[in-house]
Design a protein around this motif. Sequence first.
Motif, PDB file in Angstrom:
ATOM      1  N   GLY A 343       0.786  -1.228   0.000  1.00 32.66           N
ATOM      2  CA  GLY A 343       0.000   0.000   0.000  1.00 32.66           C
ATOM      3  C   GLY A 343       0.815   1.274   0.000  1.00 32.66           C
ATOM      4  O   GLY A 343       0.251   2.370   0.080  1.00 32.66           O
ATOM      5  N   ARG A 344       2.127   1.172  -0.100  1.00 31.96           N
ATOM      6  CA  ARG A 344       2.996   2.350  -0.031  1.00 31.96           C
ATOM      7  C   ARG A 344       3.625   2.627  -1.392  1.00 31.96           C
ATOM      8  O   ARG A 344       3.924   1.713  -2.156  1.00 31.96           O
ATOM      9  CB  ARG A 344       4.069   2.142   1.033  1.00 31.96           C
ATOM     10  N   SER A 345       3.854   3.890  -1.670  1.00 29.75           N
ATOM     11  CA  SER A 345       4.438   4.270  -2.961  1.00 29.75           C
ATOM     12  C   SER A 345       5.939   4.015  -2.959  1.00 29.75           C
ATOM     13  O   SER A 345       6.583   4.017  -1.895  1.00 29.75           O
ATOM     14  CB  SER A 345       4.170   5.748  -3.249  1.00 29.75           C
ATOM     15  N   THR A 346       6.498   3.801  -4.143  1.00 30.52           N
ATOM     16  CA  THR A 346       7.938   3.554  -4.244  1.00 30.52           C
ATOM     17  C   THR A 346       8.771   4.777  -3.842  1.00 30.52           C
ATOM     18  O   THR A 346       9.812   4.600  -3.196  1.00 30.52           O
ATOM     19  CB  THR A 346       8.307   3.081  -5.663  1.00 30.52           C
ATOM     20  N   PRO A 347       8.369   6.033  -4.160  1.00 31.02           N
ATOM     21  CA  PRO A 347       9.158   7.175  -3.650  1.00 31.02           C
ATOM     22  C   PRO A 347       9.182   7.233  -2.130  1.00 31.02           C
ATOM     23  O   PRO A 347      10.203   7.552  -1.520  1.00 31.02           O
ATOM     24  CB  PRO A 347       8.442   8.387  -4.252  1.00 31.02           C
ATOM     25  N   GLU A 348       8.043   6.924  -1.490  1.00 29.33           N
ATOM     26  CA  GLU A 348       7.974   6.918  -0.032  1.00 29.33           C
ATOM     27  C   GLU A 348       8.909   5.859   0.545  1.00 29.33           C
ATOM     28  O   GLU A 348       9.643   6.105   1.512  1.00 29.33           O
ATOM     29  CB  GLU A 348       6.539   6.650   0.408  1.00 29.33           C
ATOM     30  N   LEU A 349       8.887   4.668  -0.061  1.00 30.66           N
ATOM     31  CA  LEU A 349       9.744   3.587   0.417  1.00 30.66           C
ATOM     32  C   LEU A 349      11.217   3.910   0.220  1.00 30.66           C
ATOM     33  O   LEU A 349      12.054   3.625   1.083  1.00 30.66           O
ATOM     34  CB  LEU A 349       9.383   2.278  -0.307  1.00 30.66           C
ATOM     35  N   ALA A 350      11.530   4.504  -0.930  1.00 34.62           N
ATOM     36  CA  ALA A 350      12.927   4.861  -1.207  1.00 34.62           C
ATOM     37  C   ALA A 350      13.431   5.900  -0.220  1.00 34.62           C
ATOM     38  O   ALA A 350      14.586   5.839   0.245  1.00 34.62           O
ATOM     39  CB  ALA A 350      13.054   5.372  -2.637  1.00 34.62           C
ATOM     40  N   ALA A 351      12.578   6.875   0.127  1.00 35.49           N
ATOM     41  CA  ALA A 351      12.980   7.920   1.067  1.00 35.49           C
ATOM     42  C   ALA A 351      13.220   7.362   2.464  1.00 35.49           C
ATOM     43  O   ALA A 351      14.130   7.792   3.176  1.00 35.49           O
ATOM     44  CB  ALA A 351      11.906   9.006   1.115  1.00 35.49           C
ATOM     45  N   GLU A 352      12.418   6.384   2.857  1.00 38.16           N
ATOM     46  CA  GLU A 352      12.521   5.837   4.208  1.00 38.16           C
ATOM     47  C   GLU A 352      13.550   4.718   4.322  1.00 38.16           C
ATOM     48  O   GLU A 352      14.298   4.642   5.309  1.00 38.16           O
ATOM     49  CB  GLU A 352      11.157   5.316   4.658  1.00 38.16           C
TER      50      GLU A 352
END
Length: 370
Positions: A343-352
């Motif tokens: 449910g999470r976007s790839t930019p969000e995952l990459a940032a975290e």
Amino acid sequence: MREVVTGARRIVVKVGSSSLTTATGGIDEQRVDALVDVLGALATGGREVVLVSSGAIAAGLAPLQLRRRPRDLATQQAAASVGQGLLIGRYAAGFARHGLTVGQVLLTVDDVTRRAHYRNAYRTLRKLLDLGALPIVNENDTVATEEIRFGDNDRLAALVAALAHADLLVLLSDVDALYTGNPSDPASRKISLVRDDNDLEGITIGSAGKSGVGTGGMVTKVEAARIATGFGIPVVLTAAPLAGPALAGEEVGTLFQASASRPAARLFWLAHATAPRGRLHLDEGAVAAVVARRKSLLPAGITAVDGSFAAGDPVDLVDAGSGTPVARGLVNYDAIELPALLGRSTPELAAELGPGYEREVVHRDDLVLL
């Protein structure tokens, strides 16, 4: 004459255990030599031939003093270990009479579903043919597990034909053609041509025969024909003693006509050769993206994960609403990693989590619709 046969330059021929060995186990040298003479003449006449040969387990029965095909996996693997060497040795000696060198190619499904392995398998077959050798293919029964229990060399032959971009597949067994019922029934009628699945309606297709050494039957041969013709490869089904007339284009056996199109080979193999190790449940938007727009699968569109799998394994992509598999693909994450990403976007995952988590869960190049 069948022009699709006489015009075929690259031919895959599959022969079953019952056509090569005796019911008590052991190689029938006369049957092997008869097949070798037909294929040897074909290869020395300028055609490219790939032989998919069953018989390793059956050939190992007599030397190990086994009366029938074993049921347990360990004994099957032991018989294959003994029989494979005997079988390839007999082929090598037979084809040497025609001035031909053979190359043994032992495959498992994993060898041709992972990208690097698939390329290696293709390159090996291609190089053997380029060097004038005759590849002899079998499943790697001495180490395989699922392949021995559930696989069959009819399906393997269809998939090898797709891998090799063959012009023709010939399935040889102990039955001379496809019939509307049991061939021993006087009411059964021989079918000479199958144009599509409509020609198979109302037909009773039998399972494995009584020889006790094979695992297939007409069911697996018809399914293999469906796989190959779906890849644009025509198929001839007939008995091993009729191999010569069949490969000469005579109207013996049953001809399955090919479809007009030919899909990508590796993805075709992914659809037909693999068993899913898990399931990814997709929301409505992800289903539309994958199926209608042919996009990669991203973590944002996944609602749940089932199964135990590692990165690179095949998984089914399932419509969460209906529970129906819509695609199969090679996953880029281990099962244990995915729940935290859903449910999470790839930019969000990459940032975290770092740039390594900006990748797709299943890339569109590793995905085939079902």
